[in-house]
Design an enzyme around this catalytic site. Structure first.
Site, mmCIF file in Angstrom:
data_model
loop_
_atom_site.group_PDB
_atom_site.id
_atom_site.type_symbol
_atom_site.label_atom_id
_atom_site.label_comp_id
_atom_site.label_asym_id
_atom_site.label_seq_id
_atom_site.Cartn_x
_atom_site.Cartn_y
_atom_site.Cartn_z
ATOM 1 N N ARG A 1 90.918 59.639 30.899
ATOM 2 C CA ARG A 1 91.051 60.364 32.170
ATOM 3 C C ARG A 1 90.768 61.862 32.041
ATOM 4 N NH1 ARG A 1 95.464 56.985 32.582
ATOM 5 N NH2 ARG A 1 95.083 55.222 33.985
ATOM 6 N N LYS B 1 78.559 69.436 37.546
ATOM 7 C CA LYS B 1 78.081 68.107 37.950
ATOM 8 C C LYS B 1 77.731 67.332 36.691
ATOM 9 C CE LYS B 1 75.685 68.503 42.364
ATOM 10 N NZ LYS B 1 74.350 68.236 42.921
ATOM 11 N N GLU C 1 63.262 75.369 38.172
ATOM 12 C CA GLU C 1 64.586 75.725 38.706
ATOM 13 C C GLU C 1 64.691 77.249 38.864
ATOM 14 O OE1 GLU C 1 66.393 73.318 39.762
ATOM 15 O OE2 GLU C 1 66.008 71.556 38.501
ATOM 16 N N LYS D 1 73.910 80.562 40.678
ATOM 17 C CA LYS D 1 74.539 79.236 40.665
ATOM 18 C C LYS D 1 76.061 79.376 40.699
ATOM 19 C CE LYS D 1 74.524 74.623 39.431
ATOM 20 N NZ LYS D 1 73.854 73.526 38.789
ATOM 21 N N GLU E 1 79.964 70.494 46.923
ATOM 22 C CA GLU E 1 78.720 70.295 47.674
ATOM 23 C C GLU E 1 78.915 69.727 49.074
ATOM 24 O OE1 GLU E 1 75.479 69.096 45.147
ATOM 25 O OE2 GLU E 1 74.419 68.244 46.842
ATOM 26 N N ARG F 1 76.207 74.477 48.652
ATOM 27 C CA ARG F 1 75.646 74.056 47.357
ATOM 28 C C ARG F 1 74.377 73.218 47.526
ATOM 29 N NH1 ARG F 1 78.951 72.055 41.885
ATOM 30 N NH2 ARG F 1 77.075 71.824 40.612
ATOM 31 N N ASN G 1 69.271 72.328 46.228
ATOM 32 C CA ASN G 1 68.379 71.159 46.208
ATOM 33 C C ASN G 1 67.021 71.433 46.811
ATOM 34 O OD1 ASN G 1 69.907 69.031 44.952
ATOM 35 N ND2 ASN G 1 71.355 69.468 46.593
ATOM 36 N N HIS H 1 64.026 69.360 45.915
ATOM 37 C CA HIS H 1 64.517 68.167 45.237
ATOM 38 C C HIS H 1 64.428 66.886 46.061
ATOM 39 C CE1 HIS H 1 65.896 71.058 42.325
ATOM 40 N NE2 HIS H 1 66.437 70.125 41.564
ATOM 41 N N HIS I 1 62.876 64.308 43.822
ATOM 42 C CA HIS I 1 63.577 63.092 43.369
ATOM 43 C C HIS I 1 62.821 61.835 43.787
ATOM 44 C CE1 HIS I 1 67.709 65.296 43.028
ATOM 45 N NE2 HIS I 1 67.098 65.236 41.860
ATOM 46 N N HIS J 1 61.610 66.399 35.273
ATOM 47 C CA HIS J 1 62.333 66.802 36.480
ATOM 48 C C HIS J 1 61.697 68.033 37.151
ATOM 49 C CE1 HIS J 1 65.684 67.310 39.195
ATOM 50 N NE2 HIS J 1 65.881 68.542 38.758
HETATM 51 N N1 LIG Z 1 74.220 68.524 36.252
HETATM 52 C C1 LIG Z 1 73.381 69.239 36.946
HETATM 53 O O1 LIG Z 1 73.774 70.084 37.754
HETATM 54 C C2 LIG Z 1 71.915 69.035 36.759
HETATM 55 C C3 LIG Z 1 70.998 69.937 37.309
HETATM 56 C C4 LIG Z 1 69.648 69.754 37.033
HETATM 57 C C5 LIG Z 1 69.233 68.699 36.231
HETATM 58 N N2 LIG Z 1 70.157 67.841 35.707
HETATM 59 C C6 LIG Z 1 69.760 66.740 34.837
HETATM 60 O O2 LIG Z 1 69.227 67.316 33.648
HETATM 61 C C7 LIG Z 1 68.320 66.398 33.075
HETATM 62 C C8 LIG Z 1 67.073 67.141 32.652
HETATM 63 O O3 LIG Z 1 67.434 68.143 31.721
HETATM 64 P P1 LIG Z 1 66.393 68.670 30.646
HETATM 65 O O4 LIG Z 1 65.128 69.020 31.322
HETATM 66 O O5 LIG Z 1 67.082 69.675 29.824
HETATM 67 O O6 LIG Z 1 66.071 67.345 29.833
HETATM 68 P P2 LIG Z 1 66.431 66.853 28.372
HETATM 69 O O7 LIG Z 1 67.856 67.001 28.071
HETATM 70 O O8 LIG Z 1 65.823 65.512 28.233
HETATM 71 O O9 LIG Z 1 65.639 67.880 27.449
HETATM 72 C C9 LIG Z 1 64.234 67.910 27.507
HETATM 73 C C10 LIG Z 1 63.617 67.685 26.132
HETATM 74 O O10 LIG Z 1 63.719 68.881 25.382
HETATM 75 C C11 LIG Z 1 64.309 68.623 24.111
HETATM 76 N N3 LIG Z 1 65.019 69.841 23.753
HETATM 77 C C12 LIG Z 1 66.129 70.355 24.340
HETATM 78 N N4 LIG Z 1 66.408 71.548 23.805
HETATM 79 C C13 LIG Z 1 65.478 71.802 22.852
HETATM 80 C C14 LIG Z 1 65.205 72.896 21.986
HETATM 81 N N5 LIG Z 1 65.950 74.003 22.010
HETATM 82 N N6 LIG Z 1 64.160 72.796 21.148
HETATM 83 C C15 LIG Z 1 63.372 71.704 21.148
HETATM 84 N N7 LIG Z 1 63.548 70.647 21.968
HETATM 85 C C16 LIG Z 1 64.589 70.708 22.802
HETATM 86 C C17 LIG Z 1 65.144 67.404 24.322
HETATM 87 O O11 LIG Z 1 65.359 66.708 23.120
HETATM 88 C C18 LIG Z 1 64.290 66.603 25.290
HETATM 89 O O12 LIG Z 1 63.301 65.899 24.594
HETATM 90 C C19 LIG Z 1 68.068 65.322 34.102
HETATM 91 O O13 LIG Z 1 68.761 64.164 33.726
HETATM 92 C C20 LIG Z 1 68.654 65.889 35.382
HETATM 93 O O14 LIG Z 1 69.151 64.895 36.242
HETATM 94 C C21 LIG Z 1 71.472 67.999 35.960
HETATM 95 ZN ZN LIG Z 2 66.902 70.173 39.527
#
Ligand SMILES: NC(=O)c1ccc[n+]([C@@H]2O[C@H](COP(=O)([O-])OP(=O)(O)OC[C@H]3O[C@@H](n4cnc5c(N)ncnc54)[C@H](O)[C@@H]3O)[C@@H](O)[C@H]2O)c1
Ligand SMILES: [Zn+2]
Length: 356
Positions: A121, A143, A185, A224, A234, A238, A242, A245, A249, A262
């Protein structure tokens, strides 16, 4: 080192931004918090680059530290991987007094964060975001989620970390495509909230931006944080985050989350909206040209045409929609966004006009 406080009453936390302080993070965590046991969650790319330094830091301070590595990529944000993670936590005898650290991009932050929110929890967690996207967006705001076969982020929670440590030096190993994804972003924040950021971004390019990355990340995190402080769950403001998005999406879904990352999809989502706003007379040709020029500068101006009905259908899964209404984000001007509630017929016409 810069520090931004996200003020959410008892769930407040600090976001640290700096360069080349990665090997100090373990010490900072130990000084500030009193955890006896830590599990670091990472992916197999980030593991090779950064895990041993972090583990070493905690080991030197005699903190019992474990690590769990998942395969890099969106597929790891799944119930199956989540279950393996819970299993590992029990093997480590993790308790509610212990800490989970997310070391990686948004995938790791969302997955480890959701695991932390739900295991026993709720176990404390800390974000050490390593991709540009996670540094400017996903690590801040609480999130957390995993995906279902039916759609992205369908199982999740709002669960704030105890702290976020951003070291921009780690971006040096990020590949160009992932950097550009994070820039989607960054430009989003400029469009919805900050004309000065827009103007600054116009004066840089993909090469020179590196010299300005700390103030840029700081500005994005500030925006943010302010939005999240005013609307954590949200219910209103918030949603502005998006921008780009809704269609982004939908395109990710139509292309099975494999063709675009993304940010690339969000970039295209913005292009769809700029075209539609121009066609509707909601954006002048001049503002359209300026907006597209920024996207082009950061290689985010891709446009591919998709079947309009499939796009609208895929948008219905958007969590910002109810049975027959959808909240979309539009621009009043560059740096000022607003939310509009529309029905799906309106939305279909709007997008369609932009494609003609
Ligand atoms: N929680 C939120 O508010 C929120 C907001 C936007 C996106 N997201 C989520 O985030 C995800 C996308 O995040 P992302 O783009 O970071 O993807 P990711 O975590 O897959 O990272 C992208 C790639 O970069 C590599 N990587 C990361 N850091 C590195 C570094 N310093 N050096 C070399 N390689 C590195 C990772 O291994 C991966 O292959 C999606 O699932 C999306 O839904 C969440
Ligand atoms: Zn995004």
């Amino acid at each position: 080192m810069q520090k931004i406080n996200l003020d959410l009453g008892e769930n407040s936390y600090n976001i640290f931004i700096g360069k080349n302080y990665f090997n100090k993070i373990a010490g900072m965590i130990v000084d500030e918090f009193k955890y006896q046991k830590i599990v670091i969650v990472t992916d197999d790319n980030v593991e090779k680059l950064y895990l041993s330094d972090l583990l070493q830091g905690f080991n030197n301070l005699n903190i019992s530290t474990f690590s769990y590595t998942v395969e890099a990529g969106e597929k790891s944000k799944s119930i199956r991987v989540l279950e393996n993670l819970y299993q590992y936590f029990t093997e480590c005898h993790l308790t509610r007094k212990d800490l989970i650290i997310a070391l990686g991009g948004g995938v790791i932050g969302d997955l480890a964060g959701f695991a932390a929110a739900t295991f026993l929890r709720g176990v404390d967690f800390i974000q050490i975001p390593t991709s540009l996207l996670s540094q400017v967006d996903s690590s801040v705001g609480g999130k957390v989620a995993v995906n279902l076969p039916q759609g992205k982020n369908l199982v999740g929670n709002f669960y704030q970390p105890k702290a976020v440590y951003i070291d921009v030096h780690v971006l040096s190993t990020l590949d160009r495509r992932e950097f550009i994804s994070g820039m989607a972003e960054v430009v989003k924040y400029a469009f919805i909230e900050d004309k000065t950021l827009f103007d600054d971004l116009m004066t840089y390019d993909l090469t020179s931006i590196e010299d300005h990355i700390i103030p840029i990340i700081r500005r994005c995190v500030e925006i943010k944080a302010q939005v999240v402080e005013r609307d954590e769950k949200e219910s209103g403001e918030r949603m502005l985050l998006n921008f780009g998005h809704t269609i982004g999406h939908a395109i990710e879904k139509l292309t099975s989350y494999s063709k675009f990352n993304h940010g690339e999809a969000v970039g295209m989502g913005m292009v769809y909206f700029f075209r539609a706003m121009r066609a509707r007379g909601m954006m002048t040709q001049e503002t359209y040209d300026l907006s597209m020029a920024l996207l082009e500068k950061y290689e985010l101006d891709t446009y591919e045409s998709y079947d309009i009905d499939e796009l609208v259908e895929a948008s219905k899964l958007d969590k910002k929609s109810d049975k027959d209404k959808l909240n979309i984000i539009l621009l009043e001007s560059i740096g000022k966004a607003y939310i509009k509630s529309v029905d799906f017929d309106w939305f279909r016409e709007f997008i369609l006009e932009g494609t003609c």
